[in-house]
Design an enzyme around this catalytic site. Structure first.
Site, mmCIF file in Angstrom:
data_model
loop_
_atom_site.group_PDB
_atom_site.id
_atom_site.type_symbol
_atom_site.label_atom_id
_atom_site.label_comp_id
_atom_site.label_asym_id
_atom_site.label_seq_id
_atom_site.Cartn_x
_atom_site.Cartn_y
_atom_site.Cartn_z
ATOM 1 N N ASP A 17 -55.588 -55.594 12.019
ATOM 2 C CA ASP A 17 -54.332 -56.159 12.514
ATOM 3 C C ASP A 17 -54.142 -55.833 13.988
ATOM 4 O OD1 ASP A 17 -53.446 -57.506 10.340
ATOM 5 O OD2 ASP A 17 -52.007 -56.003 9.668
ATOM 6 N N CYS B 201 -58.647 -60.401 3.916
ATOM 7 C CA CYS B 201 -57.783 -59.600 4.789
ATOM 8 C C CYS B 201 -57.110 -58.560 3.907
ATOM 9 C CB CYS B 201 -56.741 -60.523 5.422
ATOM 10 S SG CYS B 201 -55.553 -59.692 6.489
ATOM 11 N N TRP C 275 -54.891 -47.882 9.585
ATOM 12 C CA TRP C 275 -54.409 -49.238 9.857
ATOM 13 C C TRP C 275 -54.415 -49.451 11.384
ATOM 14 C CZ3 TRP C 275 -49.389 -50.695 11.920
ATOM 15 C CH2 TRP C 275 -49.185 -52.085 11.924
ATOM 16 N N ASP D 134 -49.755 -69.056 8.228
ATOM 17 C CA ASP D 134 -49.795 -67.711 7.638
ATOM 18 C C ASP D 134 -48.584 -67.502 6.729
ATOM 19 O OD1 ASP D 134 -49.941 -64.547 7.707
ATOM 20 O OD2 ASP D 134 -51.772 -65.239 8.679
ATOM 21 N N ASP D 135 -48.224 -66.285 6.496
ATOM 22 C CA ASP D 135 -47.162 -65.885 5.572
ATOM 23 C C ASP D 135 -45.845 -66.636 5.859
ATOM 24 O OD1 ASP D 135 -45.778 -64.445 3.729
ATOM 25 O OD2 ASP D 135 -46.111 -62.484 4.663
ATOM 26 N N LYS E 252 -56.581 -67.899 3.702
ATOM 27 C CA LYS E 252 -56.605 -66.498 4.125
ATOM 28 C C LYS E 252 -56.011 -65.675 2.988
ATOM 29 C CE LYS E 252 -54.568 -63.317 7.512
ATOM 30 N NZ LYS E 252 -53.735 -63.220 8.703
ATOM 31 N N ASP F 67 -54.849 -62.255 1.547
ATOM 32 C CA ASP F 67 -54.389 -60.964 2.065
ATOM 33 C C ASP F 67 -54.146 -59.961 0.940
ATOM 34 O OD1 ASP F 67 -53.570 -59.179 4.016
ATOM 35 O OD2 ASP F 67 -52.280 -60.629 5.022
#
Ligand code: GLA
Length: 723
Positions: A549, A527, A203, A370-371, A478, A480
């Site tokens: 990331d 992603c 990661w 995003d989130d 996006k 994920d």
């Protein structure tokens, strides 16, 4: 037709303008490998197949009980396309099947056909069927003791350097059989001294470059995390030790697969190398009922005689031409601002409106929320699975309307393959979460994978997300995927848990296919905690993927450099973040060699920082599509092997180029000329660094003079235009 069949020798020649692949049906009906390399019309089978060992030619005929000889078949060291398992070939296996009596396999020729186009496989991503220049030879093979058949297809594209392999197993027997190993590609190479280049990582540290010289024994590269993974990527190269960017033999391998994979390399005592790539065989046992079939993931092999750079460019071209599908170049070439690193979960409507207004003044054309926008999602402990707008937190319509009023587009983050325990979906359907309910489960980032083996779970999530896409004007999604798949257990598979990991991948494909096909105007961006699922199958659905990331620009150089061996720059999500390692100018230069976008709080940038970005915005609009997205990449300096990083991307018509140079250490008075590649020798180009005009040949042989003081991490971006 680019596939020729010589009936006398039962020899097939798969020929493109760049490569030849020869195989034949041998005396016992097995498919034997002959040659893969430069395009070659001359082939002398008898001398090529004679391995000169008399003692291994004798067989006992099962019917006549007489001894007989085969002239050119050495079952334990000839080169095979589908090696047998459990008989004499003791090299690494390709297909294993458990049946009532044994798990041996030996597939022999029944028939073949040659046709234009590709075999169509309905439930898995593959390179697309481009009838105009694809040709396929498809063999039907049958196991020597069981009514199990294989359809084995090889496809080539007329002007490319790749061979695609598709395999379908058909059970015509009266009992179930269990597939326990399924390799998509086997390549036997008659030499042993090959250098393996592969791309391990972690990661925030994806696709680093490693080189291992293969020698006797086995080496395995694999992922068993349920996704193609941060740790390894399903592509690698085998080359001569002396192969460089610009010269030498190199073979490329890859798998169109997003799940756990394995790649085995074995060098044997005869000095041969066998490569076998496919679904990871650990925890894999797939039941194939009578009359049922099983499709292997598509495998790819490629070859170039002109080094890594040439092979990468070939792969980039074929991925752009025959794999990725972009809804429109217009949306693909827009400057994006993603909210994540600017505010994480901490936002409301006003904050987002202020981001958008400020972003507009900075040239942003696409804003991505995003989130954190859906119910119960103010941190990462809850909410996944409940795909309903949190109206108390965000007036989504107002945010989207402002974007559209300002002539910007709007994008939204989702993570459809996951579920939090703290969610309505889990409360109502605990069986939708992966894992044995009687065993403690590891909650990575507080979440569990959604059980994609469960069709109902996939349908329910599809409906929730489709509902959002139907009711809001969304231009970009996006997608994920933020944890590995472990504790592999589906409550709907009962005693067939060996199918779990592969069925999870098929469930992902199903959901991705439905959403991308039903919303064809949306640009889907993939992603998986950064680049944990950067692979050819994901690219089939998502034409761009968040590369990592890690937004530290220096680390990014390494990640983007490694990724470029297989994947074109147009696929690499790359953003300028607030990371303080370098100036905004340098961060933007690096992001320019990817999709280019921003990920910060736009209200926090100083005027001079915005000015730096605006300069790069101009370059982006003027050159990015032609030079970066559609152009040819030349790697000039590897950060893995020197203190510099340099890449050059050249438009297909060779009229324009962008060059990025970066030094990693402070150098005061180094003699330094940056030699370029990819320009047309005879054309004249003005460069905007010293504003001089030189020929392409001069840039190649002498280069641009960078002999001056350079602080560490200073980037130089040079634009070259034909005069
Ligand atoms: C992952 C992604 C990030 C961001 C967060 C949101 O880590 O890689 O870009 O979307 O999830 O939770």
């Amino acid at each position: 037709m680019a596939i020729f069949y010589d009936q006398t020798n039962k020899l097939f020649h798969l020929k493109t303008s760049k490569i030849s692949y020869y195989l034949l049906i041998n005396e016992i009906g097995m498919l034997q490998h002959v040659y893969f390399g430069k395009s070659l019309d001359e082939m002398h089978i008898d001398s090529l197949l004679d391995l000169g060992e008399d003692w291994s030619r004798y067989y006992l005929d099962a019917k006549t009980k007489e001894e007989k000889t085969y002239q050119n078949v050495y079952v334990n060291h000839s080169l095979f396309e589908i090696p047998s398992f459990g008989y004499s070939d003791k090299r690494v296996s390709s297909i294993k099947l458990e049946s009532k009596c044994d798990n041996k396999t030996d597939f022999r020729y029944v028939s073949h056909k040659i046709y234009q186009g590709k075999p169509s496989i309905l439930n898995q991503p593959t390179f697309r069927n481009n009838f105009s220049d694809a040709t396929t030879v498809e063999f039907t093979l049958k196991d020597i003791t069981k009514d199990i058949y294989l359809l084995l297809a090889y496809t080539i594209y007329e002007n490319d350097c790749i061979v695609l392999r598709n395999t379908k197993l058909i059970n015509n027997s009266e009992d179930s059989v269990y597939l326990t190993k399924a390799s998509s590609v086997v390549l036997d190479i008659p030499r042993k001294d090959l250098l393996l280049t592969h791309f391990p990582g972690d990661w925030c540290h994806e696709r680093q470059i490693r080189e291992d010289l293969l020698s006797e024994g086995c080496k395995r590269i694999s992922s068993n995390t349920g996704r193609s993974s941060h740790e390894h990527n399903p592509f690698f190269f085998l080359s001569d030790k002396t192969t460089t960017e610009n010269d030498g033999d190199v073979y490329g391998f890859s798998l169109v697969y997003s799940g756990s994979f394995m790649a085995d390399f074995e060098v044997n005592k005869w000095g041969q190398t066998r490569v076998s790539i496919g679904i990871n065989d650990e925890e894999f046992k797939f039941e194939i009922k009578p009359t049922a079939t099983f499709d292997f993931p598509e495998g790819l092999i490629a070859y170039s005689a002109n080094g890594f750079g040439d092979l990468s460019r070939e792969l980039h071209d074929i991925i752009r031409k025959n794999l990725i599908k972009i809804p429109s170049m217009e949306i693909k070439e827009e400057i994006l601002l993603n909210s994540w690193e600017g505010c994480y979960f901490d936002f409301d409507t006003d904050k987002m409106l202020s981001y958008i207004k400020k972003a507009k003044t900075m040239g942003v054309e696409l804003f991505v929320l995003d989130d954190g926008w859906f119910v119960n999602r103010d941190d990462d402990t809850s909410g996944l699975g409940d795909w309903y707008v949190n109206e108390k937190k965000i007036d989504l319509k107002k945010v989207i309307d402002l974007c559209h009023e300002l002539k910007m587009r709007f994008g939204l983050w989702i993570e459809p393959e996951m579920i939090n325990q703290k969610s309505k979906l889990y409360t109502n359907h605990p069986e939708y979460a992966v894992g044995n309910p009687n065993v403690d489960r590891y909650l990575s980032r507080h979440q569990m994978p959604l059980d994609l083996c469960n069709k109902q779970a996939v349908d329910d999530v599809y409906k929730m997300i489709a509902n959002i896409l139907d009711n809001y004007e969304i231009d970009y999604v996006k997608w994920d995927h933020n944890r590995t798949i472990d504790f592999g257990h589906s409550q709907c598979l009962e005693n067939r848990q060996g199918e779990f990991y592969h069925r999870m991948v098929l469930g992902y494909y199903d959901l991705a296919k439905r959403l991308t096909e039903n919303y064809p105007n949306i640009l889907f961006h993939g992603c998986a905690s950064g680049g944990g699922r950067f692979d050819l199958a994901s690219l089939y659905y998502f034409p761009e993927i968040w590369t990592s990331d890690e937004t530290d620009p220096i680390q990014r150089l390494f990640i983007q450099y490694g990724t470029s061996y297989m994947y074109p720059l147009i696929t690499m999500g790359a953003h300028v973040s607030k990371n303080p390692m370098t100036s905004y100018l340098t961060k933007a230069h690096i992001a320019l060699f990817g999709t280019y976008g921003f990920e910060f709080d736009p209200n926090k940038l100083k005027e001079n920082e915005i000015e730096e970005l605006m300069k790069v915005n101009d370059i982006f609009h003027k050159y990015h599509q032609e030079v970066i997205s559609e152009g040819d990449l030349y790697r000039l300096y590897s950060p893995f092997k020197s203190n510099y990083f340099s890449m050059c991307s050249v438009s297909k018509d060779k009229c324009t180029a962008l060059v990025l140079f970066m030094n990693m250490i402070k150098e005061t008075r180094q003699y330094r000329f940056l030699k370029l590649a990819g320009l047309a020798d005879e054309k004249l180009y003005r460069n905007d660094y010293d504003n001089q005009v030189y020929s392409g040949k001069y840039y190649k042989e002498i280069g641009i003079n960078l002999t001056r003081w350079l602080d560490e991490f200073t980037s130089i971006l040079v634009v070259l235009e034909e005069v």
